[in-house]
Design an enzyme around this catalytic site. Sequence first.
Site, short mmCIF file in Angstrom:
data_model
loop_
_atom_site.label_atom_id
_atom_site.label_comp_id
_atom_site.label_asym_id
_atom_site.label_seq_id
_atom_site.Cartn_x
_atom_site.Cartn_y
_atom_site.Cartn_z
N HIS A 105 -36.40 -10.49 -2.00
CA HIS A 105 -35.13 -10.52 -2.72
C HIS A 105 -34.69 -9.10 -3.05
O HIS A 105 -35.53 -8.21 -3.23
CB HIS A 105 -35.23 -11.35 -4.01
N HIS A 107 -32.35 -6.97 -5.84
CA HIS A 107 -31.65 -6.97 -7.12
C HIS A 107 -30.33 -6.21 -6.96
O HIS A 107 -30.32 -5.11 -6.38
CB HIS A 107 -32.46 -6.24 -8.19
P1 5GP Z 1 -39.39 -8.92 -8.81
O1 5GP Z 1 -40.24 -8.26 -9.83
O2 5GP Z 1 -40.23 -9.87 -8.00
O3 5GP Z 1 -38.58 -7.98 -7.99
O4 5GP Z 1 -38.31 -9.70 -9.63
C1 5GP Z 1 -38.26 -11.06 -9.83
C2 5GP Z 1 -37.00 -11.32 -10.62
O5 5GP Z 1 -36.83 -12.72 -10.69
C3 5GP Z 1 -37.04 -10.80 -12.05
O6 5GP Z 1 -35.93 -9.94 -12.26
C4 5GP Z 1 -36.97 -12.05 -12.91
O7 5GP Z 1 -36.17 -11.86 -14.05
C5 5GP Z 1 -36.36 -13.06 -11.96
N1 5GP Z 1 -36.80 -14.44 -12.16
C6 5GP Z 1 -38.06 -14.86 -12.46
N2 5GP Z 1 -38.09 -16.21 -12.51
C7 5GP Z 1 -36.84 -16.64 -12.21
C8 5GP Z 1 -36.24 -17.94 -12.12
O8 5GP Z 1 -36.87 -18.97 -12.31
N3 5GP Z 1 -34.93 -17.99 -11.79
C9 5GP Z 1 -34.18 -16.86 -11.57
N4 5GP Z 1 -32.91 -17.04 -11.26
N5 5GP Z 1 -34.69 -15.62 -11.68
C10 5GP Z 1 -36.01 -15.52 -11.99
#
Ligand code: 5GP
Length: 141
Positions: A105, A107
Amino acid sequence: MTSGAYDPSNIFAKILRGEIPSHRVYEDENTVAFMDVMPQAPGHVLVVPKAPSRNLLDSDPAVLALTISVVQKIACAVKDAFDADGVFVCQFNEPAAGQTVFHLHFHVIPRHEGVALKPHSGKLEDNAVLAANAEKIKAEL
Ligand code: 5GP
């Protein structure tokens, strides 16, 4: 080298399968974009390819090409929707780099001059706020 295997029980895979709700702002054949539930700024969107990969390191370059064009589309939409001065795009690979959900993903976060980002994976936002922000973005798409 990649680290670990793709786990189809990750939270974004569940969102893509519709098993868990999300505030979607965009969807096409290859990509979905929805609101981050713990936004680092209002309008924080996650752009997620439907094809399974753990992160950038094990993803198909053809999928990446499709995904980044959606990242651009969403970046323009959040900039307009939130009257932002800039847009921060970031992406983490493996826990050492800050990754917490193991489905690729990007951001996309609107930024305003002098306004600090909230912490990564910090506080859960109210559903009503996420829904209202999703509508603002959809109106720009
Ligand atoms: P990463 O650290 O893997 O780049 O970020 C994961 C992102 O997913 C974080 O910004 C967190 O806030 C978001 N996130 C975690 N759980 C969920 C969820 O259940 N639904 C959504 N929409 N975002 C989530």
